[in-house]
Design an enzyme around this catalytic site. Structure first.
Site, PDB file in Angstrom:
ATOM      1  N   ALA A  51       0.842  -1.199   0.000  1.00 50.43           N
ATOM      2  CA  ALA A  51       0.000   0.000   0.000  1.00 50.43           C
ATOM      3  C   ALA A  51       0.874   1.244   0.000  1.00 50.43           C
ATOM      4  O   ALA A  51       1.886   1.296   0.688  1.00 50.43           O
ATOM      5  CB  ALA A  51      -0.878   0.009   1.233  1.00 50.43           C
ATOM      6  N   THR A  93      -1.010   4.641  -0.502  1.00 51.85           N
ATOM      7  CA  THR A  93      -2.005   5.469   0.178  1.00 51.85           C
ATOM      8  C   THR A  93      -3.166   4.622   0.708  1.00 51.85           C
ATOM      9  O   THR A  93      -4.025   5.137   1.392  1.00 51.85           O
ATOM     10  CB  THR A  93      -2.577   6.522  -0.796  1.00 51.85           C
ATOM     11  OG1 THR A  93      -3.075   5.835  -1.946  1.00 51.85           O
ATOM     12  CG2 THR A  93      -1.512   7.498  -1.227  1.00 51.85           C
ATOM     13  N   ASP A 127      -1.119  10.471 -10.778  1.00 49.38           N
ATOM     14  CA  ASP A 127      -0.992   9.109 -11.259  1.00 49.38           C
ATOM     15  C   ASP A 127      -1.219   9.159 -12.769  1.00 49.38           C
ATOM     16  O   ASP A 127      -2.254   8.765 -13.263  1.00 49.38           O
ATOM     17  CB  ASP A 127      -2.073   8.246 -10.561  1.00 49.38           C
ATOM     18  CG  ASP A 127      -1.840   6.761 -10.765  1.00 49.38           C
ATOM     19  OD1 ASP A 127      -0.787   6.397 -11.317  1.00 49.38           O
ATOM     20  OD2 ASP A 127      -2.718   5.964 -10.387  1.00 49.38           O
ATOM     21  N   SER A 166       3.678   0.999 -16.256  1.00 51.23           N
ATOM     22  CA  SER A 166       4.192   0.387 -15.039  1.00 51.23           C
ATOM     23  C   SER A 166       3.581  -1.006 -14.827  1.00 51.23           C
ATOM     24  O   SER A 166       4.288  -1.977 -14.561  1.00 51.23           O
ATOM     25  CB  SER A 166       3.887   1.318 -13.862  1.00 51.23           C
ATOM     26  OG  SER A 166       3.562   0.612 -12.712  1.00 51.23           O
TER      27      SER A 166
END
Lengths: 503, 503
Positions: free
Chosen positions: A196, A198, A256, A264
């Site tokens: 994680a 956020t 993002d 990615s």
């Protein structure tokens, strides 16, 4: 200029030195410039300047550069101005809205991985990519560059399956069920996950409760070859290592960029040798993707990149407006996932999503007939095969295969928030749920999290529990209760969110 | 979380701390997040994380934060997660192409000055501003914010004159002549200048050869009130301090966003109380502004911002294709400027430009009739008034007023580069000239520089000197000679620039 070396034992992620401003003047260089530092070896390093810490005539050498130079304190080294890496020109090109070539993209990504770029240069690349986006060519080139600049795995047999969720929905523990189901059907699934950033817990954070998750790329191959699947932390593998450095800039900016998200994900899948994958796109006004149009566009972009990389990609647009299952945070989520494998029991949202994604993979992998995947997945769970496979995976990763859902530890500090009135639960605010989980200690404290008693559409009576907060530590529970009262987490029909009164 | 304070004596330009990654996990924070650090005082600081340098339970506190907290080693302080500054949202807004409000712009600039933003956040603001530009409102607001967040001067009498060149042309020493002429005519001219960043010497670097240049805003006012003018370094005044921090990001990226250029210049002029100014825009294919259209556009933008700030701005578009005068670099330039004031002698490019700019100012300042300014400027020089005024300024700034042009030291290590053939000088490459000057030691070594013997359009015979390199140090002269041979600096008719032969 000849200078005396002085260790400056701080890790900065790149070759960096610090010199007195007087010496920088004398050398005609400024902070952010590059120099060559020579003793027996030569490295190129970024310069910082100081008025005080390093006296004239000395050069402070940060940890990475110190280790590379293999120098000793007070050794005389030579410092001379050097050129900037070419990739900075390519970043400028991107800032000027010009399309990059394959080679230019590779140079940028390679310099990011090698730590050749300063934070300023990297940030301006990320910001420009966020603003302009990238076209399909650039995304492909970035993906390939991310793959090439890290470790890669290839398997001798095919297909190699994978799945990924773009995230944004809490409680999404389905990988813990999907991987065993797919592997139990005889398919390879070398699943790497993130921790994680956020959120309350990534799949790697969850799996870590059951077994170690840090393995090299080679170990990932070994484990997968042996038992068909794994659930490991991508960050330990040196697979597509550019990603972590780029995220290091995106996180503080809370951005993002789409191009970055796509490349990615695909780079990590491509690098583990996956050729067939299902992408989960949670959609809803509280998730990353708000509309079906946006979700479809993203799905097409993934599929197109898959084509270019010769990977078969299918996408599942799922409901992201509500948590998956009734648990959020470490131990609670693991319990829920294990229970589902043990007894084929649990919240519909968890079971349905698990079977749907697994089913797609079984069909794509050629072990289930068209439209039969979901049924086959259910049978694999019901028969106990999925549970047995999961335990094999836990064992080969070094965990205890005898663990049962009841044995998974959860926080012993608990508090239940009650409904202030009768009515239907009309809304659950996902981001608030996550904030409370984090305040309770997730993802660091494995016992911290939230168990939701009433979900959207359910009827609640005044005084009924809405949700229970779990924590490992008393002070974190207190903080989480406070946080839970700061702004509403659930909205029960007729509830007043806030009173603004003139007295 | 209670942690033991540990000094981490590095200057980072902001409040920053460093904690072990385990503690960061425990706190639920990442590198780049903010925390509050409390002992008797409370500060908000940016977090760095480390695996090694700082053990769990301790917090490394960088210099600025350490000084603000007034803590002692091993004192127990409390570290708790804090919110990010609001200005980060406004930076995101700019990244998303939305127009900022006056208050938002002020918050960003104020946080830049206070060191509340990380390098990542500042870079993304600069990059987004570079990419999108700013409209006239935003430029005005940024200018006002830059003024308000620093020191300001106001004079009791008006007009207060100023001039500025946007730069990009080597040898531009005219401020050393213009300021004395304007002050000698009875006008106030509190001139702040910059030091060279990529050039061979800013006006502040030149003036420093004759007198100290570091003064506070209050001292600038005192000096100007006393003798009518000054020539000081803006960087020491705390006038528009945001500018230096922004340049710290622009320099490594080699960008100079137009909006930033305009507001930086105007903020500095507005803050010293100037109400009337002449802006010099050197134009030419080797300077910052390539075409007359671009130059006019820039002139209009400056004039419009002047209107908004109630400043009278006129612009002179000048020839920037060739150096001003025949000297580049410290002592050589000062000699040339002093000679011009002593004897009204020197290269036409220097004399004409000085008189033109001075003349405009004398007319705008109301001491010369229309079209009479240039003549009046010439008389002020011829009569010796300008020289006397310059010496007053040198004296009040703490220099030696008896100095003559011959006494200004120049480097005693010299080498003359000769023409390889007969012909006209067709081109001088400014950037190459500057590169050689810098390699020779400019701006740090005050004696380093270049004296040009033949300028564009002049006839040269084989073996005649084209230019002479001066240096204070033998090894820098050698390096400069080498640099001067690497790529051509002048192009003499018929010269072969490089031979590419197949052997």
């Amino acid at each position: 200029m000849k200078m005396k070396a002085q260790p400056y034992d701080i890790e900065v992620g790149r070759y960096e030195i610090i010199v007195n401003a007087t010496d920088a003047d004398e050398l005609g260089i400024h902070a952010g410039d590059r120099v060559q530092v020579k003793n027996r070896d030569t490295i190129t390093a970024v310069v910082e300047t100081t008025d005080a810490i390093i006296p004239p005539g000395r050069v402070g050498i940060y940890r990475e550069a110190w280790e590379a130079l293999k120098t000793v304190p007070d050794e005389v080294v030579e410092v001379i101005p050097a050129e900037r890496p070419r990739s900075i020109q390519y970043i400028r090109k991107k800032m000027d809205k010009q399309k990059l070539t394959s080679e230019e993209m590779h140079d940028i990504i390679a310099d990011i991985v090698k730590g050749n770029l300063t934070e300023i240069e990297l940030t301006s690349f990320v910001t420009a990519s966020y603003i302009y986006g990238m076209d399909a060519d650039e995304i492909e080139w970035m993906t390939r560059a991310m793959v090439k600049t890290g470790d890669q795995i290839s398997f001798d047999t095919h297909p190699v399956m994978d799945h990924h969720s773009i995230g944004g929905v809490p409680g999404n523990k389905i990988s813990l069920c999907v991987v065993p189901i797919v592997a139990a059907a005889g398919l390879l699934i070398p699943k790497t996950s993130s921790r994680a950033i956020t959120g309350a817990g990534g799949s790697a954070d969850l799996m870590e409760i059951l077994a170690p998750v840090s393995f090299s790329a080679e170990e990932v191959k070994k484990i997968t070859t042996k038992v068909g699947g794994c659930l490991v932390w991508g960050g330990a593998t040196n697979i597509a290592p550019a990603d972590d450095k780029i995220i290091g800039v995106e996180y503080p900016l809370s951005i993002d960029p789409r191009s970055q998200l796509i490349s990615s994900v695909m780079a990590k899948k491509y690098a583990v040798g996956a050729d067939t994958m299902v992408l989960d796109i949670p959609m809803g006004n509280q998730s990353k993707i708000a509309t079906i149009q946006e979700a479809r566009k993203l799905a097409r972009d993934f599929i197109e990149l898959g084509d270019r990389l010769k990977m078969r990609v299918e996408c599942a647009i799922t409901y992201g407006g509500s948590p998956i299952g009734r648990t959020i945070g470490g131990g609670l989520e693991v319990r829920e996932a294990l229970t589902m494998l043990e007894k084929f029991e649990g919240p519909t949202s968890l079971i349905e999503k698990t079977l749907a994604i697994s089913g797609m993979m079984l069909e794509m992998g050629g072990v289930a007939a068209k439209n039969e995947g979901q049924k086959m997945a259910a049978e694999i769970v019901k028969s106990g095969k999925a549970l047995r496979k999961f335990k094999e995976i836990i064992e080969v990763q070094g965990g205890d295969p005898k663990i049962t859902s009841e044995q998974v530890p959860v926080g012993d500090k608990v508090a239940t928030v009650l409904s202030p009135q009768d009515g239907y639960v009309l809304e659950i605010f996902n981001k608030r749920l996550v904030a409370v989980c984090r305040t309770a200690g997730a993802p660091h404290d494995k016992g911290a999290g939230i168990l939701i008693h009433k979900k959207k559409g359910e009827y609640v009576k005044k005084g009924d529990g809405l949700f229970t907060i779990y924590a490992d530590k008393e002070w974190k529970l207190d903080a989480a209760i406070k946080e839970s009262l700061r702004d509403p987490i659930m909205f029960v029909e007729g509830m007043v969110l806030e009173k603004v009164q003139v007295v």
